[in-house]
Design a protein around this motif. Structure first.
Motif, PDB file in Angstrom:
ATOM      1  N   ALA A 284      77.677 100.789  81.609  1.00  0.00           N
ATOM      2  CA  ALA A 284      78.787 101.385  80.847  1.00  0.00           C
ATOM      3  C   ALA A 284      80.124 100.802  81.298  1.00  0.00           C
ATOM      4  CB  ALA A 284      78.786 102.900  81.022  1.00  0.00           C
ATOM      5  N   LEU A 285      80.304 100.658  82.602  1.00  0.00           N
ATOM      6  CA  LEU A 285      81.570 100.100  83.111  1.00  0.00           C
ATOM      7  C   LEU A 285      81.774  98.692  82.573  1.00  0.00           C
ATOM      8  CD1 LEU A 285      81.400 101.365  86.812  1.00  0.00           C
ATOM      9  CD2 LEU A 285      82.870 102.219  84.976  1.00  0.00           C
ATOM     10  N   ASP A 286      80.672  97.965  82.483  1.00  0.00           N
ATOM     11  CA  ASP A 286      80.743  96.593  81.985  1.00  0.00           C
ATOM     12  C   ASP A 286      80.998  96.573  80.468  1.00  0.00           C
ATOM     13  OD1 ASP A 286      80.469  93.773  82.326  1.00  0.00           O
ATOM     14  OD2 ASP A 286      78.518  93.920  81.346  1.00  0.00           O
TER      15      ASP A 286
ATOM     16  N   GLY B 232      85.225 100.678  81.574  1.00  0.00           N
ATOM     17  CA  GLY B 232      85.573 101.868  82.357  1.00  0.00           C
ATOM     18  C   GLY B 232      84.717 103.031  81.881  1.00  0.00           C
ATOM     19  N   LEU B 233      84.925 104.190  82.476  1.00  0.00           N
ATOM     20  CA  LEU B 233      84.130 105.360  82.092  1.00  0.00           C
ATOM     21  C   LEU B 233      84.970 106.627  82.260  1.00  0.00           C
ATOM     22  CD1 LEU B 233      81.368 106.456  81.190  1.00  0.00           C
ATOM     23  CD2 LEU B 233      80.748 106.645  83.617  1.00  0.00           C
TER      24      LEU B 233
ATOM     25  N   LEU C  75      79.911 107.495  77.822  1.00  0.00           N
ATOM     26  CA  LEU C  75      78.496 107.153  78.004  1.00  0.00           C
ATOM     27  C   LEU C  75      77.666 108.358  77.567  1.00  0.00           C
ATOM     28  CD1 LEU C  75      76.068 105.537  79.137  1.00  0.00           C
ATOM     29  CD2 LEU C  75      76.648 106.455  81.415  1.00  0.00           C
ATOM     30  N   VAL C  76      76.818 108.156  76.563  1.00  0.00           N
ATOM     31  CA  VAL C  76      75.924 109.216  76.093  1.00  0.00           C
ATOM     32  C   VAL C  76      74.503 108.833  76.475  1.00  0.00           C
ATOM     33  CG1 VAL C  76      74.999 110.438  74.080  1.00  0.00           C
ATOM     34  CG2 VAL C  76      77.439 109.856  74.179  1.00  0.00           C
ATOM     35  N   ILE C  77      73.816 109.728  77.171  1.00  0.00           N
ATOM     36  CA  ILE C  77      72.414 109.517  77.522  1.00  0.00           C
ATOM     37  C   ILE C  77      71.589 110.338  76.550  1.00  0.00           C
ATOM     38  CG2 ILE C  77      70.675 109.637  79.338  1.00  0.00           C
ATOM     39  CD1 ILE C  77      73.017 107.844  80.083  1.00  0.00           C
ATOM     40  N   GLY C  78      70.924 109.674  75.594  1.00  0.00           N
ATOM     41  CA  GLY C  78      70.092 110.383  74.632  1.00  0.00           C
ATOM     42  C   GLY C  78      70.531 110.114  73.204  1.00  0.00           C
TER      43      GLY C  78
ATOM     44  N   GLY D 242      67.079 104.933  90.623  1.00  0.00           N
ATOM     45  CA  GLY D 242      68.103 103.889  90.527  1.00  0.00           C
ATOM     46  C   GLY D 242      68.661 103.701  89.118  1.00  0.00           C
ATOM     47  N   ALA D 243      68.024 104.357  88.102  1.00  0.00           N
ATOM     48  CA  ALA D 243      68.462 104.155  86.713  1.00  0.00           C
ATOM     49  C   ALA D 243      69.870 104.690  86.475  1.00  0.00           C
ATOM     50  CB  ALA D 243      67.476 104.802  85.743  1.00  0.00           C
ATOM     51  N   GLY D 244      70.261 105.737  87.195  1.00  0.00           N
ATOM     52  CA  GLY D 244      71.606 106.294  87.012  1.00  0.00           C
ATOM     53  C   GLY D 244      72.671 105.275  87.377  1.00  0.00           C
ATOM     54  N   ASP D 245      72.515 104.656  88.539  1.00  0.00           N
ATOM     55  CA  ASP D 245      73.481 103.627  88.959  1.00  0.00           C
ATOM     56  C   ASP D 245      73.505 102.480  87.962  1.00  0.00           C
ATOM     57  OD1 ASP D 245      74.327 104.906  91.286  1.00  0.00           O
ATOM     58  OD2 ASP D 245      72.592 104.151  92.417  1.00  0.00           O
ATOM     59  N   ARG D 246      72.317 102.097  87.486  1.00  0.00           N
ATOM     60  CA  ARG D 246      72.255 100.931  86.593  1.00  0.00           C
ATOM     61  C   ARG D 246      72.935 101.217  85.241  1.00  0.00           C
ATOM     62  NH1 ARG D 246      67.331 100.290  89.304  1.00  0.00           N
ATOM     63  NH2 ARG D 246      66.137 101.448  87.745  1.00  0.00           N
ATOM     64  N   VAL D 247      72.727 102.398  84.668  1.00  0.00           N
ATOM     65  CA  VAL D 247      73.339 102.645  83.349  1.00  0.00           C
ATOM     66  C   VAL D 247      74.842 102.880  83.488  1.00  0.00           C
ATOM     67  CG1 VAL D 247      71.222 103.492  82.262  1.00  0.00           C
ATOM     68  CG2 VAL D 247      72.839 105.125  83.209  1.00  0.00           C
ATOM     69  N   VAL D 248      75.288 103.445  84.591  1.00  0.00           N
ATOM     70  CA  VAL D 248      76.740 103.602  84.780  1.00  0.00           C
ATOM     71  C   VAL D 248      77.383 102.230  84.964  1.00  0.00           C
ATOM     72  CG1 VAL D 248      78.514 104.468  86.368  1.00  0.00           C
ATOM     73  CG2 VAL D 248      76.691 105.986  85.556  1.00  0.00           C
ATOM     74  N   ALA D 249      76.723 101.334  85.707  1.00  0.00           N
ATOM     75  CA  ALA D 249      77.238  99.963  85.841  1.00  0.00           C
ATOM     76  C   ALA D 249      77.284  99.285  84.476  1.00  0.00           C
ATOM     77  CB  ALA D 249      76.362  99.162  86.813  1.00  0.00           C
TER      78      ALA D 249
END
Ligand code: NAD
Length: 263
Positions: free
Chosen positions: A90-92, A96-97, A28-31, A81-88
């Motif tokens: 990515a998992l989807d 996995g991550l 997962l890359v943020i940016g 809450g954006a951190g939880d949402r983008v990790v979810a």
């Protein structure tokens, strides 16, 4: 518990075609800016599967056109809450991550005496709070998984006292220390946390400043290597700290600055 896709660390051999061991890693890359885009290209070339998140759909579209295998998702990380949402997400999207690269930031160049609280807070929010948000969410998953790599983009400004950089320097110094504490807390779970600290790199973040008369030449004189950085200078260090080859490296601030912080 989700099994990690990262292969076991070990000594490389000449016959090892995937020395970094990133084939199949879920990243997962943020940016999707200057540095993020080049790192996404590097992860892709190393065989990783990548989801890249940015608030700018145009930047994501450019990257998707350049690298059709990469998945993209538009989101503003400066929202609770954006951190939880983008990790979810990515998992989807990736199943996995294994790796998180946080690669967003802004600067606001003015004297300390000129900052309003809101202006100061905006830099801290985007540079430090978004990193906390997404690293905590990724760390929660990785600690449970028993493996993971987190790499956060800091800056030489986390150490040097550049004038007109007060909130930027504070955010990057804070980022370094946040990463060190995360590294200490998560090391026994197989999760490493490191920061990359570039000097001046030619991207959209620095373009306008570098175009001011004399600025580029003045900055180049401060770098023992005699040049400013380019986004490609960040890729190798980012991939190494994302790979099984760095499994015993955690809590570091790795300067990528042509020697700028030596003098
Ligand atoms: N360029 C340099 O000289 C340099 C030097 C040291 C450190 N860094 C650090 O490297 C990182 C990347 O910098 P860059 O040069 O690639 O910058 P850039 O300006 O080229 O790209 C930054 C990206 O972050 C995105 N972004 C900003 N706020 C966001 C938010 N709230 N939610 C989602 N996306 C957001 C922007 O849309 C942009 O695509 C930053 O942390 C920066 O501080 C850069």
């Amino acid at each position: 518990m989700i099994a990690s896709q990262l292969p076991t660390a070990g000594s490389p051999s000449a016959a090892d075609g995937d020395w970094l061991g990133l084939t199949g890693a879920r990243v997962l890359v943020i940016g999707a800016g200057g540095i993020g885009a080049e790192c996404v290209a590097g992860y892709s070339a190393a065989g990783a599967r990548v989801l890249v998140v940015d608030r700018d759909p145009a930047a994501l579209a450019v990257l998707a056109a350049r690298l059709p295998g990469v998945q993209t998702h538009a989101a503003d990380l400066a929202v609770p809450g954006a951190g939880d949402r983008v990790v979810a997400q990515a998992l989807d999207a990736l199943g996995g991550l294994d790796v998180l690269l946080h690669c967003i930031g802004i600067n606001d160049r003015r004297p300390v005496l000129d900052f309003s609280e809101d202006e100061w807070q905006r830099v801290i929010e985007i540079n430090l709070m978004t990193a906390f948000r997404v690293a905590q969410a990724a760390g929660r998953h990785m600690v449970a998984q028993g493996s993971g790599r987190i790499v956060l983009l800091s800056s030489v400004s986390g150490q040097l006292a550049h004038k007109l950089h007060a909130p930027y320097a504070a955010s990057k110094g804070g980022l370094n220390q946040m990463a060190r504490v995360m590294a200490a807390e998560w090391a026994s779970s197989g999760v490493t946390v490191n920061t990359l600290a570039p000097g001046y790199i030619e991207t959209g973040l620095t373009a306008a400043y570098l175009e001011r008369p004399g600025v580029r030449e003045g900055l180049e004189r401060l770098v023992p290597a005699g040049r400013l950085g380019v986004p490609g200078d960040i890729v190798g260090p980012a991939l190494f700290l994302s790979s099984p080859r760095s499994s015993f490296v955690t809590g570091h601030v790795l300067y990528i600055d042509g020697g700028r912080t030596l003098v």
